[in-house]
Design a protein around this motif. Structure first.
Motif, PDB file in Angstrom:
ATOM      1  N   LEU A 179      -8.321 -31.698   6.145  1.00  0.00           N
ATOM      2  CA  LEU A 179      -9.181 -30.740   5.665  1.00  0.00           C
ATOM      3  C   LEU A 179     -10.361 -30.781   6.487  1.00  0.00           C
ATOM      4  O   LEU A 179     -11.199 -29.625   6.739  1.00  0.00           O
ATOM      5  N   ASP A 180     -10.874 -31.698   6.804  1.00  0.00           N
ATOM      6  CA  ASP A 180     -12.325 -31.981   7.618  1.00  0.00           C
ATOM      7  C   ASP A 180     -12.387 -32.251   9.107  1.00  0.00           C
ATOM      8  O   ASP A 180     -13.265 -32.553   9.703  1.00  0.00           O
ATOM      9  N   ARG A 181     -11.190 -32.023   9.489  1.00  0.00           N
ATOM     10  CA  ARG A 181     -11.179 -32.053  11.073  1.00  0.00           C
ATOM     11  C   ARG A 181     -11.844 -30.813  11.462  1.00  0.00           C
ATOM     12  O   ARG A 181     -11.438 -29.643  11.485  1.00  0.00           O
ATOM     13  N   PRO A 182     -12.850 -31.125  12.628  1.00  0.00           N
ATOM     14  CA  PRO A 182     -13.655 -30.136  12.946  1.00  0.00           C
ATOM     15  C   PRO A 182     -12.852 -29.004  13.673  1.00  0.00           C
ATOM     16  O   PRO A 182     -12.996 -27.759  13.718  1.00  0.00           O
ATOM     17  N   ALA A 183     -11.803 -29.380  14.544  1.00  0.00           N
ATOM     18  CA  ALA A 183     -11.104 -28.320  15.217  1.00  0.00           C
ATOM     19  C   ALA A 183     -10.131 -27.352  14.324  1.00  0.00           C
ATOM     20  O   ALA A 183      -9.835 -26.383  14.976  1.00  0.00           O
ATOM     21  N   ALA A 243     -15.749 -29.473   2.184  1.00  0.00           N
ATOM     22  CA  ALA A 243     -17.125 -28.915   1.174  1.00  0.00           C
ATOM     23  C   ALA A 243     -16.640 -27.885   0.261  1.00  0.00           C
ATOM     24  O   ALA A 243     -16.981 -27.935  -0.833  1.00  0.00           O
ATOM     25  N   ARG A 244     -15.736 -26.998   0.456  1.00  0.00           N
ATOM     26  CA  ARG A 244     -15.537 -26.009  -0.534  1.00  0.00           C
ATOM     27  C   ARG A 244     -14.428 -26.630  -1.535  1.00  0.00           C
ATOM     28  O   ARG A 244     -14.572 -26.268  -2.747  1.00  0.00           O
ATOM     29  N   VAL A 245     -13.835 -27.667  -1.305  1.00  0.00           N
ATOM     30  CA  VAL A 245     -12.880 -28.343  -2.390  1.00  0.00           C
ATOM     31  C   VAL A 245     -13.851 -28.850  -3.239  1.00  0.00           C
ATOM     32  O   VAL A 245     -13.622 -28.800  -4.375  1.00  0.00           O
ATOM     33  N   VAL A 246     -14.985 -29.765  -2.737  1.00  0.00           N
ATOM     34  CA  VAL A 246     -15.779 -30.478  -3.685  1.00  0.00           C
ATOM     35  C   VAL A 246     -16.640 -29.600  -4.423  1.00  0.00           C
ATOM     36  O   VAL A 246     -16.816 -29.852  -5.634  1.00  0.00           O
ATOM     37  N   LEU A 247     -16.985 -28.495  -3.783  1.00  0.00           N
ATOM     38  CA  LEU A 247     -17.701 -27.374  -4.481  1.00  0.00           C
ATOM     39  C   LEU A 247     -16.832 -26.798  -5.823  1.00  0.00           C
ATOM     40  O   LEU A 247     -17.515 -26.730  -6.639  1.00  0.00           O
ATOM     41  N   ALA A 248     -15.776 -26.624  -5.245  1.00  0.00           N
ATOM     42  CA  ALA A 248     -14.906 -26.176  -6.412  1.00  0.00           C
ATOM     43  C   ALA A 248     -14.654 -27.320  -7.822  1.00  0.00           C
ATOM     44  O   ALA A 248     -14.719 -26.859  -8.770  1.00  0.00           O
ATOM     45  N   LEU A 249     -14.582 -28.437  -7.178  1.00  0.00           N
ATOM     46  CA  LEU A 249     -14.477 -29.537  -8.259  1.00  0.00           C
ATOM     47  C   LEU A 249     -15.641 -29.403  -8.892  1.00  0.00           C
ATOM     48  O   LEU A 249     -15.422 -29.772 -10.334  1.00  0.00           O
ATOM     49  N   VAL A 250     -16.737 -29.533  -8.443  1.00  0.00           N
ATOM     50  CA  VAL A 250     -17.948 -29.604  -9.491  1.00  0.00           C
ATOM     51  C   VAL A 250     -18.131 -28.357 -10.332  1.00  0.00           C
ATOM     52  O   VAL A 250     -18.541 -28.472 -11.458  1.00  0.00           O
ATOM     53  N   THR A 289     -27.101 -29.294  -6.289  1.00  0.00           N
ATOM     54  CA  THR A 289     -27.194 -30.746  -5.730  1.00  0.00           C
ATOM     55  C   THR A 289     -25.910 -31.260  -4.724  1.00  0.00           C
ATOM     56  O   THR A 289     -26.133 -31.977  -3.836  1.00  0.00           O
ATOM     57  N   VAL A 290     -24.915 -30.915  -5.076  1.00  0.00           N
ATOM     58  CA  VAL A 290     -23.592 -31.185  -4.388  1.00  0.00           C
ATOM     59  C   VAL A 290     -23.745 -30.667  -2.938  1.00  0.00           C
ATOM     60  O   VAL A 290     -23.417 -31.181  -2.088  1.00  0.00           O
ATOM     61  N   ALA A 291     -24.044 -29.481  -2.946  1.00  0.00           N
ATOM     62  CA  ALA A 291     -24.484 -28.885  -1.611  1.00  0.00           C
ATOM     63  C   ALA A 291     -25.261 -29.645  -0.804  1.00  0.00           C
ATOM     64  O   ALA A 291     -25.118 -29.773   0.511  1.00  0.00           O
ATOM     65  N   VAL A 292     -26.465 -29.974  -1.216  1.00  0.00           N
ATOM     66  CA  VAL A 292     -27.388 -30.901  -0.866  1.00  0.00           C
ATOM     67  C   VAL A 292     -26.831 -32.293  -0.077  1.00  0.00           C
ATOM     68  O   VAL A 292     -26.980 -32.834   0.919  1.00  0.00           O
ATOM     69  N   ILE A 293     -25.945 -32.990  -1.103  1.00  0.00           N
ATOM     70  CA  ILE A 293     -25.352 -34.094  -0.739  1.00  0.00           C
ATOM     71  C   ILE A 293     -24.494 -33.717   0.452  1.00  0.00           C
ATOM     72  O   ILE A 293     -24.046 -34.624   1.413  1.00  0.00           O
ATOM     73  N   LEU A 294     -23.490 -32.724   0.433  1.00  0.00           N
ATOM     74  CA  LEU A 294     -22.662 -32.355   1.433  1.00  0.00           C
ATOM     75  C   LEU A 294     -23.446 -31.980   2.538  1.00  0.00           C
ATOM     76  O   LEU A 294     -23.065 -32.685   3.922  1.00  0.00           O
ATOM     77  N   SER A 295     -24.804 -31.444   2.898  1.00  0.00           N
ATOM     78  CA  SER A 295     -25.244 -31.401   4.014  1.00  0.00           C
ATOM     79  C   SER A 295     -25.882 -32.555   4.401  1.00  0.00           C
ATOM     80  O   SER A 295     -26.271 -32.834   5.784  1.00  0.00           O
ATOM     81  N   LEU A 296     -26.471 -33.477   3.765  1.00  0.00           N
ATOM     82  CA  LEU A 296     -27.162 -34.855   4.207  1.00  0.00           C
ATOM     83  C   LEU A 296     -25.781 -35.750   4.554  1.00  0.00           C
ATOM     84  O   LEU A 296     -26.026 -36.787   5.293  1.00  0.00           O
ATOM     85  N   ARG A 297     -24.474 -35.590   4.330  1.00  0.00           N
ATOM     86  CA  ARG A 297     -23.508 -36.225   4.494  1.00  0.00           C
ATOM     87  C   ARG A 297     -22.359 -35.698   5.267  1.00  0.00           C
ATOM     88  O   ARG A 297     -21.227 -35.385   4.821  1.00  0.00           O
TER      89      ARG A 297
END
Length: 503
Positions: free
Chosen positions: A44-48, A58-65, A167-175
């Motif tokens: 899911l996170d492969r840039p290409a 990112a969208r999966v994690v945001l949906a989970l929260v 907060t989750v979005a910030v964590i995603l941005s930092l990591r």
């Protein structure tokens, strides 16, 4: 022009973390479904391929929260009406200060926080209560069909949930190289159970944006936002301490002092008008904290329970923790002294570590030290540590063990509340003390694990994907200040920290 990526800044060619490969706990679980992600598997996170699919990490994690927060709202739903009959708030684990204090703080009567009624929380939290609560009062005072408490709770829950998602979005941005780390926060059982027990997510969301501003090399903005966070709950101000110590070690003192100065100035600027206009209402927070006795679940509560069982001084004698319980001001000084010593220890650790530690581990240690030594440790304070641990030590095994202890304490706490309310104990007090002890010990163990990784940076999971500190901002990639080298030369070889093994 150099083509090398800037330290701490993500690029498309950077190595991405895959928990099934890098995390021992997740790697073991992955064996159930065929083993860790292979080299040729679609990720899911492969840039290409990110632009070719909707469900990125990112969208999966945001949906989970979002799912976690919806489940939290459902879990609290038996209490939404405010008609708490037969102790439903305890039997269904749905009590919330947000609803209870809408009435207790006089918001249902149109009372303005601090002006018309003293508030037991810092200024920004009191303002938040008023901004969301008073419109409900004006809307419902001439409309008896509106359940004011329920509307007020839902309004607060909506905004607090938005802050949790942010907060989750910030964590995603930092990591960006470790996006699955944010799933620790998104799927946290503690978030599921305590998200809207109080207004802590206001301070947590602001603190997250403050750390993000620091990571983006904006010390003034970081100081202002952390100061605002500290005006909501006290703990975000503690983050400025590690920033200062790391600034001293790296020689980037100006940026650290800028963040510290603007943070403290913002804190004063927010509090001063309320303190001058409504000193009695504003002072309630400080009065309560100075006179409040030993609270449930703290180190001091555990010690007082053991005093009553061991009774070292003989019949009729008072044990040390029982004596402290009767002498609250002495307890305050002792608690502050222990916290101060712990902060000094964190500062020494930051200087003696073989390489400059990252910000998040030190921030976690300071906030955890406050909770471990405090006379108050409310159930929702677990949320203070949650994003800091995700940034400091994103490893699932120890995280889940801690969360299990927190869930056990949550259940035992409500059992104690129910027993106190009905006069009939749900279970022996020792069960609650055991749950509190397990929570205390698991947080201490997390601290020990983080200290070990600070002293052995090759064990740090985040350093495997980043050359230095993705949260370091102006300090990221900086070399040690000259005084650190002089200190190392003056340190006897037997005591000199070993150089780290490259990750």
């Amino acid at each position: 022009m150099s083509t090398q990526p800037t330290a701490g800044v993500d690029d498309e060619s950077a190595t991405r973390d895959h928990p099934s490969r890098s995390d021992g706990f997740v790697h073991g679980l992955s064996q159930v479904i065929g083993g860790p992600l292979g080299d040729h598997a679609t990720s899911l996170d492969r840039p290409a391929r990110a632009e070719q699919r909707f469900w990125t990490v990112a969208r999966v994690v945001l949906a989970l929260v979002c799912l976690t927060l919806v489940l939290h709202w459902v879990q609290k739903s038996p209490c939404h009406s405010g008609a708490w009959q037969n102790n439903v708030q305890y039997t269904r684990f749905c009590y919330s200060d947000v609803l209870a204090l809408y009435y207790a703080e006089g918001l249902n009567e149109g009372k303005v926080p601090y002006r018309d009624h003293p508030v037991e929380y810092p200024v920004l939290t009191g303002a938040f209560m008023g901004v969301l609560g008073l419109p409900v009062y004006y809307l419902g005072r001439d409309n008896p069909e509106i359940n004011q408490g329920q509307w007020a709770y839902n309004a607060n829950a909506l905004v607090l949930s938005a802050l949790a998602v942010a907060t989750v979005a910030v964590i995603l941005s930092l990591r960006r190289r470790r996006p699955w780390d944010a799933a620790l926060f998104a799927l946290s059982p503690a978030l599921l159970l305590t998200a809207t027990v109080n207004w802590d997510l206001l301070a947590i969301g602001l603190a997250a944006f403050g750390v993000l501003a620091w990571a983006r090399r904006k010390p003034v903005v970081a100081g202002v936002v952390l100061g605002l966070a500290g005006a909501a709950k006290m703990f975000p101000i503690f983050i400025l301490g590690p920033i200062l110590v790391l600034g001293l070690r790296s020689g980037r003192v100006r940026a650290a002092l800028t963040a510290l100065g603007t943070g403290l100035a913002t804190l004063v600027a927010v509090n001063l008008p309320v303190a001058l206009l409504y000193p009695d209402g504003w002072g309630r927070f400080f009065e309560l904290n100075s006179t409040r006795p030993i609270d449930w679940g703290t180190l001091w509560y555990i010690g007082r329970y053991l005093d009553g069982r061991v009774n070292l001084g003989g019949p009729g004698s008072m044990g040390p923790f029982e004596w402290l319980s009767a002498n609250v001001h002495t307890l305050n000084y002792l608690s502050y002294a222990l916290f101060g010593l712990a902060c000094l220890g964190v500062a020494v650790l930051a200087v003696r570590a073989p390489v400059r530690p990252r910000l998040a581990p030190l921030a976690f240690l300071v906030v955890a030290a406050f909770l471990l030594t405090s006379k108050v440790w409310s159930q929702q304070f677990v949320l203070w540590l949650l994003p800091l641990l995700v940034l400091a030590r994103p490893k699932w095994g120890a995280f889940l063990a801690w969360q299990l202890a927190e869930v056990g304490y949550f259940v035992a706490f409500y059992g104690e509340l129910l027993g106190t309310s009905t006069g009939t104990p749900v279970f022996p007090e020792g069960v609650f003390v055991l749950a509190a002890s397990l929570r205390w010990v698991t947080v201490l163990v997390l601290c020990i694990m983080i200290i070990r990784e600070v002293l052995n940076p090759e064990l740090d999971a985040v350093r495997k994907n980043y050359p230095d500190d993705p949260d370091g901002g102006p300090l990221d990639g900086a070399k040690d200040a000259p005084w650190v080298a002089r200190w190392r030369r003056s340190t006897p070889p037997a005591e000199r920290p070993q150089e780290p093994v490259p990750a």
